[in-house]
Write a protein that holds these residues in place. Structure first.
Motif, mmCIF file in Angstrom:
data_model
loop_
_atom_site.group_PDB
_atom_site.id
_atom_site.type_symbol
_atom_site.label_atom_id
_atom_site.label_comp_id
_atom_site.label_asym_id
_atom_site.label_seq_id
_atom_site.Cartn_x
_atom_site.Cartn_y
_atom_site.Cartn_z
ATOM 1 N N ILE A 1 0.783 -1.163 -0.072
ATOM 2 C CA ILE A 1 -0.038 0.080 -0.070
ATOM 3 C C ILE A 1 0.910 1.154 -0.077
ATOM 4 N N GLN A 2 2.037 1.476 0.767
ATOM 5 C CA GLN A 2 2.784 2.516 0.846
ATOM 6 C C GLN A 2 3.918 2.771 -0.355
ATOM 7 N N ALA B 1 3.634 3.832 -6.386
ATOM 8 C CA ALA B 1 4.575 3.868 -7.627
ATOM 9 C C ALA B 1 3.965 3.440 -9.133
ATOM 10 N N PHE B 2 3.052 2.714 -8.940
ATOM 11 C CA PHE B 2 2.383 2.191 -10.140
ATOM 12 C C PHE B 2 1.401 3.119 -10.620
ATOM 13 N N LEU B 3 0.669 3.596 -9.595
ATOM 14 C CA LEU B 3 -0.426 4.606 -9.839
ATOM 15 C C LEU B 3 0.276 5.770 -10.601
ATOM 16 N N VAL B 4 1.248 6.363 -10.214
ATOM 17 C CA VAL B 4 2.038 7.700 -10.607
ATOM 18 C C VAL B 4 2.332 7.216 -11.810
ATOM 19 N N TYR B 5 3.275 6.092 -12.011
ATOM 20 C CA TYR B 5 3.817 5.826 -13.238
ATOM 21 C C TYR B 5 2.416 5.697 -14.551
ATOM 22 N N LEU C 1 10.229 0.707 -6.092
ATOM 23 C CA LEU C 1 9.924 -0.512 -6.431
ATOM 24 C C LEU C 1 10.865 -1.225 -5.811
ATOM 25 N N LEU C 2 12.117 -0.973 -6.023
ATOM 26 C CA LEU C 2 13.242 -2.032 -5.691
ATOM 27 C C LEU C 2 13.350 -1.900 -4.126
ATOM 28 N N TRP C 3 13.067 -0.976 -3.486
ATOM 29 C CA TRP C 3 13.049 -0.853 -2.128
ATOM 30 C C TRP C 3 11.931 -1.533 -1.465
ATOM 31 N N ALA C 4 10.809 -1.610 -1.968
ATOM 32 C CA ALA C 4 9.554 -2.412 -1.685
ATOM 33 C C ALA C 4 10.203 -3.962 -1.755
#
Length: 495
Positions: free
Chosen positions: A432-433, A438-442, A474-477
């Motif tokens: 969620i966080q 990330a996908f929404l903004v992309y 995304l990499l951090w997630a």
């Protein structure tokens, strides 16, 4: 403070929005943070807290940008097809009634492919577009289902934490009071579940008894529609602030008098696993940003407002946790930090001990039915088919039971709040966080260029607008999930 009435509700000033967002972020996770800090070491905890706060701020700006892009596309559709939009508005309103105030299910309208330069006014955030509606606008069917699945898992974790926290607090207070007439919680507060509570009743039996009473009293609300009232929100926020301020002042006073018992290590990597999840959970606000930020009257400096909120939250978390780990020994810190102040050697006034010891009971109990109803409605949205209706038994029995039973069963099996918060934050919280924003903004950036043309400028564009930041999040997630999973596997292997 308040302004005119619009279709998004009563408008309020940016400072009121600041307070509401702060109250949303600072919740139950803050009460489990001191123990996680003590286990991981103060330096590692501080560095990780600051970094996770920064990453959460990045994804919050992503959500704000996606909200503005969604408003632009909805406004553009109204300009192009005013009559069709009126029909769509009426159908969307009915969906909002079904999903209540957090997660909406929008009509799946095609994205316009008109190559025109967009007006900056298109990106004004005036319509409340919830996360579910943004997912429907920018994701395909698989993405929408994954979004709801992630939200549902997170809400299950939330309910399990709440269902365990209330009985655990009641057990600690009443069992200790039964064995010691002068204190609610004894100085040595480390007990086994098999220890006697009162008479032949063991502590674990008392916990499960309180869990059963909690479920019987609050569980039936899952089968009906409940909404959080304004006055209830004010009351719980006031109690929260009084409790947190009291704990910080008491801890500082104890340290100032030279009675501090804590000697936390600089770093202890074995405690980082739970700290990860606790910190992620404690910065959770992205799923409710549309409800909080849309009614802000002036959004000219919205990014600065959010930045200030995160700075205040970081300061508050650091103050709460550092006073805790230097005031109490690490092995004496309880999962619910409030219970450490229910000791008579820490607080002399019985009324204050009682208030802090039972504080989670009052505040969490008011939120449990609301989250349960939200979870129930998300299950309905996930299985919803256009034009279809559910039989009465499915609508009024099956879906509420699906929301209520699993978290109660988890709470029945364990009351390890630190682990529950850690796992919920590390997995569902990461989705969620980090992943969803990330996908929404992309996708919103890509669809906005297709609909309005490459010259359209989003006035609420995130300062982290380079694609590098989306990839980094995304990499951090992925790293967070891998790290926590590896630590869980290692811990189980060692056992």
């Amino acid at each position: 403070m308040a302004g005119e009435i619009t279709e998004t509700g009563e408008l309020y000033s940016p400072y009121v929005g600041l307070v509401y967002t702060f109250n949303l972020i600072v919740g139950t996770g803050a009460l489990t943070m001191p123990k996680a800090f003590a286990a991981a070491g103060w330096l590692v905890s501080l560095v990780l807290l600051v970094f996770l706060g920064f990453m959460s701020f990045v994804t919050t700006t992503f959500v704000v940008e996606a909200m503005a892009a969604a408003n632009a596309q909805l406004r553009w559709r109204r300009l192009q097809n005013p009559k069709e939009e009126e029909d769509d508005d009426s159908s969307t309103a009915s969906d909002s009634d079904v999903l209540q105030d957090n997660y909406g299910q929008a009509e799946k309208l095609p994205i316009l492919s008109v190559q025109r330069r967009g007006s900056p006014n298109l990106f004004e955030i005036t319509d409340r577009v919830e996360m579910g509606q943004m997912a429907s606008m920018f994701f395909n069917k698989v993405g929408v289902n994954l979004f709801y699945f992630c939200i549902i898992i997170y809400l299950y974790g939330d309910l399990a934490i709440y269902a365990a926290a209330v009985p655990f607090s009641l057990m600690q207070v009443t069992c200790s009071a039964a064995s010691n007439d002068s204190c609610l919680v004894e100085a040595d507060s480390k007990y086994n579940d098999t220890d006697v509570c009162w008479g032949p009743v063991r502590r674990v039996d008392a916990y499960r008894l309180y869990l059963a009473v909690f479920t019987l009293l609050l569980g039936p609300f899952t089968f009906f529609d409940v909404q959080k009232t304004k006055y209830l929100q004010i009351l719980t926020s006031l109690m929260r602030w009084v409790a947190f301020a009291t704990m910080i002042v008491l801890a500082l006073g104890r340290i100032g008098r030279g009675h501090g018992e804590g000697h936390p290590p600089l770093a202890d990597l074995s405690g980082v696993r739970n700290l990860f999840g606790v910190c992620v959970y404690s910065f959770m606000c992205q799923h409710s940003l549309p409800s909080l930020l849309t009614p802000v009257a002036s959004k000219r400096h919205l990014t600065r407002l959010v930045l200030l909120d995160y700075a205040l939250v970081l300061t508050f978390y650091s103050l709460l946790s550092f006073t805790a780990i230097f005031c109490f020994r690490g092995d004496s810190l309880l999962d619910m930090y409030t219970l450490n102040f229910a000791r008579c050697d820490v607080v002399g006034l019985a009324a204050v001990r009682l208030f802090l010891g039972l504080f989670p009971v009052f505040t969490i109990s008011t939120n449990f039915p609301i989250i349960a109803v939200t979870l129930r409605n998300n299950w309905k949205a996930l299985f919803h088919r256009e034009g279809g209706t559910y039989p009465w038994a499915v609508d009024r029995v099956v879906f509420p039971a699906m929301a209520l039973v699993p978290p109660v069963l988890v709470a029945f099996c364990t009351h390890d709040l630190e682990s529950l918060v850690g796992i919920t934050g590390a997995y569902a919280g990461t989705g969620i966080q980090y992943v969803i924003p990330a996908f929404l903004v992309y996708h919103c950036r890509r669809d906005t260029q297709l609909a309005l043309g490459p010259g359209a400028l989003n006035k609420h564009r995130s300062p982290f607008h380079h694609t590098f930041w989306v990839a980094s999040v995304l990499l951090w997630a992925l790293f967070c999930c891998f790290f926590v999973t590896a630590n869980i596997v290692l811990s189980e292997t060692q056992l």
